[in-house]
Enzyme design. Structure first.
Site, short mmCIF file in Angstrom:
data_model
loop_
_atom_site.label_atom_id
_atom_site.label_comp_id
_atom_site.label_asym_id
_atom_site.label_seq_id
_atom_site.Cartn_x
_atom_site.Cartn_y
_atom_site.Cartn_z
N GLY A 318 1.18 -1.34 -0.02
CA GLY A 318 -0.31 0.01 -0.18
C GLY A 318 0.91 1.67 -0.01
O GLY A 318 1.96 1.39 -0.03
N TYR A 382 -6.19 8.09 -0.51
CA TYR A 382 -6.31 6.94 0.11
C TYR A 382 -7.67 6.17 0.64
O TYR A 382 -7.75 4.83 0.46
CB TYR A 382 -5.46 7.20 1.62
N1 LIG Z 1 1.61 1.85 9.25
C1 LIG Z 1 -0.19 2.48 9.44
O1 LIG Z 1 -0.29 2.88 10.61
C2 LIG Z 1 -1.02 1.62 8.83
C3 LIG Z 1 -2.04 1.76 9.35
C4 LIG Z 1 -3.68 1.18 8.74
C5 LIG Z 1 -3.27 0.99 6.93
N2 LIG Z 1 -1.87 0.22 6.76
C6 LIG Z 1 -1.40 -0.03 5.40
O2 LIG Z 1 -1.54 -1.54 6.10
C7 LIG Z 1 -1.06 -1.31 4.15
C8 LIG Z 1 1.14 -1.71 4.89
O3 LIG Z 1 1.25 -0.18 5.41
P1 LIG Z 1 2.51 0.03 6.54
O4 LIG Z 1 2.53 0.42 6.95
O5 LIG Z 1 4.30 -1.14 6.15
O6 LIG Z 1 3.35 -0.07 5.03
P2 LIG Z 1 5.24 0.70 4.36
O7 LIG Z 1 5.26 1.24 3.78
O8 LIG Z 1 6.15 0.51 5.45
O9 LIG Z 1 5.28 -0.90 3.49
C9 LIG Z 1 4.44 -1.14 2.66
C10 LIG Z 1 5.61 -2.17 1.54
O10 LIG Z 1 4.94 -1.73 0.36
C11 LIG Z 1 5.47 -1.98 -0.54
N3 LIG Z 1 5.07 -1.66 -2.29
C12 LIG Z 1 4.85 -0.54 -2.08
N4 LIG Z 1 4.45 -0.34 -3.81
C13 LIG Z 1 4.25 -1.60 -3.80
C14 LIG Z 1 4.18 -2.45 -5.36
N5 LIG Z 1 3.68 -2.07 -6.39
N6 LIG Z 1 4.11 -3.65 -5.61
C15 LIG Z 1 4.31 -4.03 -4.72
N7 LIG Z 1 4.77 -4.05 -3.58
C16 LIG Z 1 4.72 -1.99 -3.22
C17 LIG Z 1 7.18 -1.58 -0.31
O11 LIG Z 1 8.18 -1.20 -0.50
C18 LIG Z 1 6.83 -1.45 1.20
O12 LIG Z 1 7.58 -2.47 1.58
C19 LIG Z 1 -0.70 -0.76 3.99
O13 LIG Z 1 -1.75 -1.01 2.60
C20 LIG Z 1 -1.09 0.64 4.87
O14 LIG Z 1 -1.50 1.24 3.87
C21 LIG Z 1 -1.33 1.60 7.31
#
Ligand SMILES: NC(=O)c1ccc[n+]([C@@H]2O[C@H](COP(=O)([O-])OP(=O)(O)OC[C@H]3O[C@@H](n4cnc5c(N)ncnc54)[C@H](O)[C@@H]3O)[C@@H](O)[C@H]2O)c1
Length: 476
Positions: A318, A382
């Site tokens: 994401g 988003y």
């Molecule tokens: N961190 C939070 O507080 C939070 C809250 C709600 C939802 N989320 C969701 O949880 C998920 C993970 O979040 P996170 O904080 O670990 O994010 P992050 O940015 O740390 O990690 C996201 C990973 O996705 C990979 N990625 C991005 N584009 C890609 C693509 N086109 N193909 C393959 N991989 C790709 C990135 O390289 C990265 O390793 C996301 O979907 C995010 O929206 C996170």
């Protein structure tokens, strides 16, 4: 992964800081009891309470006993001991006085929960709670009390649905009142759920659900996997996109801890980091940009050839490109919608149409977000993508159930990741404290929920959204 410091939390939980916080009436976020190997399910005895006929109480008692818990059916039997869990079977509650009975039973027990205790209310699905002849509902009420004809079940049906819906308000309020890391949740049990209820009960009572509170979740009958040979391999195969870091890496770790071979997928640019995660979890690395035109075919073929089908696919990759709606350009819009929503749609469609890409009983889990449910300033792109994933799992639920599969979403709240560490200090501190548990969650909290939904036992949960947010004030 080095996580950002929760300086306030550390300060008010330690000796002099704790005393000062108490004096000043400052909130002290509880230390949460998280999963540890060999740990007991509960920290004290479980009390199982019955409202009315309580048809599920006996099964729940047997499951908890089987899981090593000491189960009581009377608060007095606890002596001076604090309760590890209170489970209330309110599935037969149909009348307003049943809620009074619930209060009478639960209030003294609620007061006696241990630190990190669990309160779990079992309710019926409101739409199914309409009166039946057994509970004194429709048969007697219909018409005989002068109820108009367009209420074929009588007004008793309306009362039954109201009472069952009322359980949600009760649970959400108790979640806000609970102290010491105690969580409070509602499981709505659909007719015929049977043994499919066991896994959700055990998950929500366990330390794995430390950051899940104030949530309703529906459980129905587990779909039967279609007849046919399962792939001959020892470990389940779980694919996680975006596995190189953050929540994706935590999901890979928990799935591997639970015995799966994890296919860790991420963009080629994440190469070294991805290889490190894959090695750590003794899984495999798959360079894959989920938005690439050839990605669906490449993933489906990889899973078919190399493993004979995946048991679970976690759409975790994401991205964010935050800007006010009027300033969002096409690129910021398309990038976010492309990675977060379009890619899961296209990958899933291809996996479903490629024979052998998915194992019987396969599960899909999507990473949504509480901002997707509630909307957030500067995140129209988003939120559209993350709310879209809710529609995605809801639309998949019925067709997947017919194939013996399931799809669900997890909506994380404020999670301590590099993403939230980069927020300005004030909004970060506000976001962290604005939940019933008064702290940010850890990536492992999200990972536990995802791994559970991807597990064989969770088949009765389908088309649902599970918030992992410590009952954040954002949205419902
Ligand atoms: N961190 C939070 O507080 C939070 C809250 C709600 C939802 N989320 C969701 O949880 C998920 C993970 O979040 P996170 O904080 O670990 O994010 P992050 O940015 O740390 O990690 C996201 C990973 O996705 C990979 N990625 C991005 N584009 C890609 C693509 N086109 N193909 C393959 N991989 C790709 C990135 O390289 C990265 O390793 C996301 O979907 C995010 O929206 C996170």
């Amino acid at each position: 992964m080095r996580l950002p410091d929760d300086l306030y939390g550390d300060l008010v939980r330690s000796g002099p800081g704790a005393a000062a916080a108490r004096r000043l009436g400052l909130p002290v976020p509880p230390r949460l009891r998280r999963h540890a190997p060999g740990q007991e399910l509960l920290t004290g005895p479980a009390l199982v309470l019955r409202v009315g006929a309580a048809p599920l109480a006996a099964d729940v008692t047997a499951w908890l006993t089987g899981a090593g818990a000491r189960v009581l059916d009377d608060l007095d039997a606890a002596g001076g001991e604090r309760l590890g869990a209170v489970v209330v079977d309110a599935t037969a509650a149909r009348r307003v006085p049943d809620l009074a009975r619930l209060r009478e039973l639960l209030a003294p027990a609620f007061r006696r929960t241990a630190r990190g205790g669990r309160v779990l209310v079992l309710g019926a699905v409101p739409a199914e709670a309409g009166g039946s002849a057994e509970d004194g509902g429709s048969a007697e009420d219909g018409g005989s009390d002068g109820t108009p004809e367009d209420f074929p079940g009588g007004f008793g049906d309306v009362e039954a649905r109201s009472v069952q819906q009322g359980l949600e308000g009760l649970v959400r309020s108790l979640g806000k009142e609970a102290r010491g890391g105690t969580t409070v949740n509602l499981l709505r049990v659909a007719e015929g759920a049977g043994a499919a209820l066991r896994s959700p009960v055990e998950f929500l009572l366990s330390a794995r659900a430390a950051f899940v509170s104030g949530q309703p979740l529906l459980v129905g009958p587990a779909p039967e996997p279609p007849p046919g040979p399962a792939p001959a391999r020892e470990r389940r195969v779980v694919v996680v996109t975006g596995a190189a870091r953050g929540i994706g890496a935590a999901i890979a770790e928990v799935a591997a801890r639970d015995g799966a071979h994890v296919v860790c997928a991420d963009v080629a640019a994440a190469g070294e980091q991805l290889a490190r995660v894959a090695n750590r979890v003794r899984g495999s690395a798959l360079p894959l940009d989920v938005t690439a035109p050839g990605a669906p075919r490449a993933l489906a073929e990889h899973l078919r050839r190399r493993f004979g089908g995946a048991d679970a696919v976690v759409h975790n990759a994401g991205v964010t490109r935050d800007r006010s709606f009027v300033n969002l350009d096409e690129n910021a819009w398309d990038t976010v919608l492309g990675v977060n929503l379009d890619a899961p749609l296209r990958l899933t469609a291809e996996l479903l149409r490629t024979g052998g890409a998915l194992a019987p009983g396969a599960r899909f889990v999507c990473l949504s977000s509480i901002n997707g449910l509630a909307g957030a300033r500067g995140q129209a792109n988003y939120a559209a993508s993350k709310a879209g994933l809710v529609g995605f799992v809801q639309a998949l639920a019925a067709p997947l159930a017919r194939r013996g599969m399931a799809a669900n979403a997890v909506a994380p709240g404020f999670i301590e990741t590099p993403m939230t560490a980069s927020m300005p200090p004030l909004p970060r501190e506000v976001g962290r404290r604005a939940s019933s548990l008064q702290q940010g969650g850890m990536p492992v909290d999200v990972a536990e929920a995802v791994a559970w939904l991807a597990s064989p036992g969770a088949g009765g949960v389908n088309g649902q959204v599970l918030r992992v947010d410590g009952q954040h004030l954002t949205g419902a």
